[in-house]
Design an enzyme around this catalytic site. Structure first.
Site, PDB file in Angstrom:
ATOM      1  N   GLU A 156       1.145  -1.133   0.213  1.00 43.53           N
ATOM      2  CA  GLU A 156       0.427  -0.185   0.619  1.00 43.53           C
ATOM      3  C   GLU A 156       0.824   0.649   0.322  1.00 43.53           C
ATOM      4  OE1 GLU A 156      -2.725   0.181   3.266  1.00 43.53           O
ATOM      5  OE2 GLU A 156      -3.200   2.251   3.158  1.00 43.53           O
ATOM      6  N   GLU A 158      -3.213  10.858   2.497  1.00 41.57           N
ATOM      7  CA  GLU A 158      -3.771  11.432   3.762  1.00 41.57           C
ATOM      8  C   GLU A 158      -3.525  12.149   4.558  1.00 41.57           C
ATOM      9  OE1 GLU A 158      -3.907   6.569   5.998  1.00 41.57           O
ATOM     10  OE2 GLU A 158      -1.787   7.122   5.629  1.00 41.57           O
TER      11      GLU A 158
HETATM   12  C1  LIG Z   1      -7.639   7.286   7.768  1.00 38.46           C
HETATM   13  O1  LIG Z   1      -8.109   6.730   8.363  1.00 38.46           O
HETATM   14  C2  LIG Z   1      -8.792   6.067   9.112  1.00 38.46           C
HETATM   15  C3  LIG Z   1      -8.820   6.085  10.391  1.00 38.46           C
HETATM   16  O2  LIG Z   1      -7.563   5.589  11.035  1.00 38.46           O
HETATM   17  C4  LIG Z   1      -7.497   4.422   8.663  1.00 38.46           C
HETATM   18  O3  LIG Z   1      -9.189   3.426   9.302  1.00 38.46           O
HETATM   19  C5  LIG Z   1      -7.803   4.459   7.411  1.00 38.46           C
HETATM   20  O4  LIG Z   1      -7.422   3.184   6.521  1.00 38.46           O
HETATM   21  C6  LIG Z   1      -7.038   5.673   6.870  1.00 38.46           C
HETATM   22  N1  LIG Z   1      -6.149   5.666   5.361  1.00 38.46           N
HETATM   23  C7  LIG Z   1      -5.673   4.959   4.720  1.00 38.46           C
HETATM   24  C8  LIG Z   1      -5.509   5.218   3.280  1.00 38.46           C
HETATM   25  O5  LIG Z   1      -5.270   4.498   5.142  1.00 38.46           O
END
Ligand SMILES: *[C@@H]1O[C@H](CO)[C@@H](O)[C@H](O)[C@H]1NC(C)=O
Ligand SMILES: *[C@@H]1O[C@H](CO)[C@@H](O)[C@H](O)[C@H]1NC(C)=O
Ligand SMILES: *[C@@H]1O[C@H](CO)[C@@H](O)[C@H](O)[C@H]1NC(C)=O
Ligand SMILES: *[C@@H]1O[C@H](CO)[C@@H](O)[C@H](O)[C@H]1NC(C)=O
Ligand SMILES: *[C@@H]1O[C@H](CO)[C@@H](O)[C@H](O)[C@H]1NC(C)=O
Ligand SMILES: *[C@@H]1O[C@H](CO)[C@@H](O)[C@H](O)[C@H]1NC(C)=O
Ligand SMILES: CC(=O)N[C@H]1CO[C@H](CO)[C@@H](O)[C@@H]1O
Length: 472
Positions: free
Chosen positions: A218, A223
């Site tokens: 990934e 983010e």
């Molecule tokens: C963004 O944050 C949320 C909450 O912590 C998480 O579940 C999610 O995986 C995150 N986004 C990515 C792309 O990792």
């Protein structure tokens, strides 16, 4: 009429797709992928528009048997309908979705995602969409970014503390794992995986009977929200991943006045993010050795907060997973582009924007606070372009030269924070405490720290918020 329950999922989906106009009203929804124009670019040929669209993840959909009983119950499946993969595949039909109601709108090359949508019963419901970029052939687009770059414009102005607007890549199968039990595949958003090795009811669109996780490389390109952002590679083996990753977040690196509303990267307005995947021989066939982050706003290239640039060139936490080399191989074979908007009722997104990661308090990311203050919270991504390094933006003009006296201020932030000052002085709030050529008092009053302010002065903070308002 709906196909009989004896048809396999394969035939059922084909039948559904073929007879959408004949469905019983209110019981099924045609799957119409919102078009989202993207661009593939080369140094020689410029950027060429791609016929692409977005598809909502599989887990957000209604899946039912021939009698319209739901195949899923409270996070799992109805074991009468779905005792095993084959029976489940035979019995179940997956539905299209209403994208507008799911918080997704597109226009040309622009995609907007909402966290909340008005509920039919009044109030709002959290829709939190996750989308994949789909090609005209019905498979996910595999972006091959080793030795290349990706640029996009983002508007995070309506994403407050606690929200996570994400644009990232996962090494999903381009067909969504389509097989004899799952003929819907990528067209219905199946096959999600990431570096948290999620255990999902469906794995690759097939019933996950043994509750195994699905790990894959990934690459989190963004983010973020209006207060903080992170760029994070997460490398994996087949069964385990660097789940924390080696992220780059300007605030966490000590640059507290670089990214945010009214700051150097002004998140109250749209800006362009370019991420470059640099190889050892400068070509897509080389080994990935670094990842560089660049920002452009109002046509002007914004210098990095840190000398040497915003760059990830080593990833110790990923050494057991092959580090950047593994990520380079994933980027060479191709990864799926994913868009999402999240809140976090468990941790209030503190990992992203609070404590040492950002200026948000530990509680303002509470979803009920966000809903009360910002029910319309959303993120917009647009002008997504990928290709040869240097081909996706005009580069942005150089920023105006700073006053001579401040040219090296940025690099001295850390020094000014850590250098010892004459013990006999204590600087007052808002007093100068560091900077190029500054030799005065550097000792902070109790309860304050010396923080980078602007290209002319450093000052003591009273509170982070007031401090930031002052310099806007
Ligand atoms: C963004 O944050 C949320 C909450 O912590 C998480 O579940 C999610 O995986 C995150 N986004 C990515 C792309 O990792
Ligand atoms: C499971 O499906 C069966 C067959 O359609 C149905 O009779 C039963 O009520 C369902 N169970 C639950 C908990 O929904
Ligand atoms: C989709 O949802 C929107 C918003 O809830 C609604 O206005 C629209 O009528 C729906 N479209 C269809 C085809 O049902
Ligand atoms: C998912 O499906 C793809 C394509 O069929 C396959 O290559 C991959 O191994 C599958 N992954 C898992 C975990 O089932
Ligand atoms: C889970 O099931 C899949 C397919 O049935 C199989 O390939 C995999 O090895 C199983 N995993 C475990 C941990 O048993
Ligand atoms: C000043 O900033 C530091 C670091 O962000 C923080 O720990 C401290 O609480 C702040 N001081 C006040 C008075 O808010
Ligand atoms: C993933 C997550 O925590 N989502 C939450 C978003 O906020 C709503 C309430 O506003 C919660 O119901 C979700 O669980």
């Amino acid at each position: 009429m709906a196909p009989s329950g004896t048809l396999p999922l394969a035939a059922a989906i084909l039948a559904l797709a073929g007879i959408v106009t004949a469905q019983q009203p209110g019981t099924s929804t045609p799957e119409v992928h919102p078009k989202l124009t993207t661009y593939q670019c080369t140094t020689s040929g410029g950027c060429v528009a791609q016929d692409t669209s977005v598809v909502l993840d599989w887990n957000y959909r209604w899946m039912h048997d021939a009698n319209y009983n739901s195949c899923t119950v409270n996070g799992g499946v109805n074991t009468t309908i779905c005792p095993d993969e084959a029976t489940c595949g035979t019995n179940c039909f997956i539905e299209g979705v209403n994208y507008t109601a799911s918080g997704v709108t597109t226009s040309g090359s622009s995609l907007t995602m909402n966290q909340y949508m008005p509920a039919t019963t009044g109030g709002y419901s959290s829709v939190s969409p996750r989308l994949y970029l789909l090609g005209a052939d019905g498979n996910y687009v595999l972006l091959q970014l080793n030795g290349k770059e990706l640029s996009f414009d983002v508007d995070l102005s309506a994403l407050p503390c606690g929200e996570n607007g994400s644009l990232y890549l996962s090494q999903m199968a381009d067909n969504g794992g389509a097989n004899q039990y799952n003929t819907a595949g990528a067209n219905y958003g199946s096959g999600y995986c990431d570096a948290q090795c999620p255990v999902q009811t469906w794995k690759n669109g097939t019933l996950n009977t043994n509750h195994s996780g699905y790990c894959c490389n990934e690459m989190d390109i963004l983010e973020g929200n209006s207060e903080a952002n992170a760029l994070t590679p997460h490398s994996c083996t087949a069964t385990a991943c660097d789940s924390s990753g080696c992220g780059l977040n300007p605030y966490a690196s000590g640059f507290h006045s670089y990214y945010g509303p009214g700051l150097t990267v002004d998140t109250s307005k749209p800006f362009t993010i370019t991420t470059q995947f640099n190889t050892d021989n400068g070509s897509p066939s080389g080994n990935l050795v670094s990842i560089t982050r660049k920002y452009i706003q109002n046509g002007v290239s914004i210098p990095s907060a840190q000398s040497g640039g915003d760059i990830i060139s080593s990833c110790p936490s990923a050494s057991a997973y092959g580090g950047l080399t593994t990520m380079g191989k994933a980027l060479t074979s191709g990864m799926v582009l994913i868009f999402s908007i999240w809140n976090d009722s468990g941790g209030y997104m503190n990992w992203l924007d609070s404590g040492s990661s950002g200026p948000c308090s530990s509680t303002e990311g509470n979803p009920s606070t966000i809903l009360a203050n910002n029910p319309g919270t959303h993120v917009t991504f647009s002008n997504i372009k990928w290709g040869d390094i240097g081909s996706t933006t005009s580069g942005g003009s150089s920023p105006p030269p700073p006053p001579a006296s401040s040219t090296t201020l940025r690099t001295s932030t850390t020094t000014s924070k850590t250098s010892t000052a004459p013990p006999s002085c204590t600087q007052t709030h808002w007093g100068q405490c560091g900077g190029n050529g500054y030799t005065g008092c550097k000792t902070c009053a109790s309860g304050t720290t010396c923080q980078y302010s602007n290209d002319c002065e450093y000052s003591m903070n009273i509170s982070k918020r007031r401090f930031r308002i002052l310099i806007m």
